[in-house]
Design an enzyme around this catalytic site. Sequence first.
Site, PDB file in Angstrom:
ATOM      1  N   GLU A 120       0.832  -1.207   0.000  1.00  0.00           N
ATOM      2  CA  GLU A 120       0.000   0.000   0.000  1.00  0.00           C
ATOM      3  C   GLU A 120       0.870   1.261   0.000  1.00  0.00           C
ATOM      4  OE1 GLU A 120      -4.205  -0.567   1.010  1.00  0.00           O
ATOM      5  OE2 GLU A 120      -3.362  -1.009   2.997  1.00  0.00           O
ATOM      6  N   GLU A 140      -4.728  -8.766   2.869  1.00  0.00           N
ATOM      7  CA  GLU A 140      -5.759  -8.421   3.850  1.00  0.00           C
ATOM      8  C   GLU A 140      -6.975  -9.329   3.784  1.00  0.00           C
ATOM      9  OE1 GLU A 140      -3.156  -4.847   3.670  1.00  0.00           O
ATOM     10  OE2 GLU A 140      -3.923  -6.307   2.223  1.00  0.00           O
TER      11      GLU A 140
END
Length: 266
Positions: A120, A140
């Site tokens: 990210e 995730e």
Amino acid sequence: MGGTEHLTVQREGATLVLTLNRPEAKNALSLAMLVGLYDGWLEADADDSVRSIVFTGAGGSFCAGMDLKALAGRGMEGEQYRDRLKADPDLHWKAMLRHHRPRKPVIAAVEGYCVAGGTEMLQGTDIRVAGESATFGLFEVKRGLFPIGGSTVRLQRQIPRTHALEMLLTGRPYSAREAAGIGLVGHVVPDGTALTKALEIAERINACGPLAVEAVKASVYDTAEMTETDGLAAELERGWPIFDTSDAKEGARAFAEKRPPVYKRA
């Protein structure tokens, strides 16, 4: 020069090198790291002698994401930094480049793990170099979580949507070669040389006119979601003033005189 116990800040000429320094945890994010990162981005932008930023990790890893033990409520190292987070609840997003864009170019030098929050943060950098054994991925969903660091918005704008969705929805790891193949990184180099390559790119940037470099970067991002017509108009508005700078005149003189230019941000 700033930094914390989990984030080192060093100068390499006109380049500021920010190094995630928690190798025993594959540089999983801590409060100390986040505070140090945010301060590092601000330090780079405030110092006119800094022309580029290299972002890397110590100990053969870039970043393995958030410290899951902390997320589970078992504490996070760096308790003394909680006051900073209370004073600015957005600080962690700024540190991770979700809510902050440095005006200086940011070059990522990735070795080893660059997963979850690592991938990210990577999306907030401008140029990306990876060692050939580096691993990328957004894990995730495999843990029942959401990649809330910006990936559902940014990734599809940086790589083809089909690849973005596969990465987001499967949570599988990607090799450096795969990451390069889909456009997530620009260079794959032998293991242990990502930082060297990143600094080489930084030196090329540092040799250019700093006002021009920063204006070009700003134009690319500011016009990304504009129509072509609006974007071209915005480009002229930002670009024309550069031609009136002393640096632009110095660049022309240096070319004519066959010497390196000496830029003064003027």
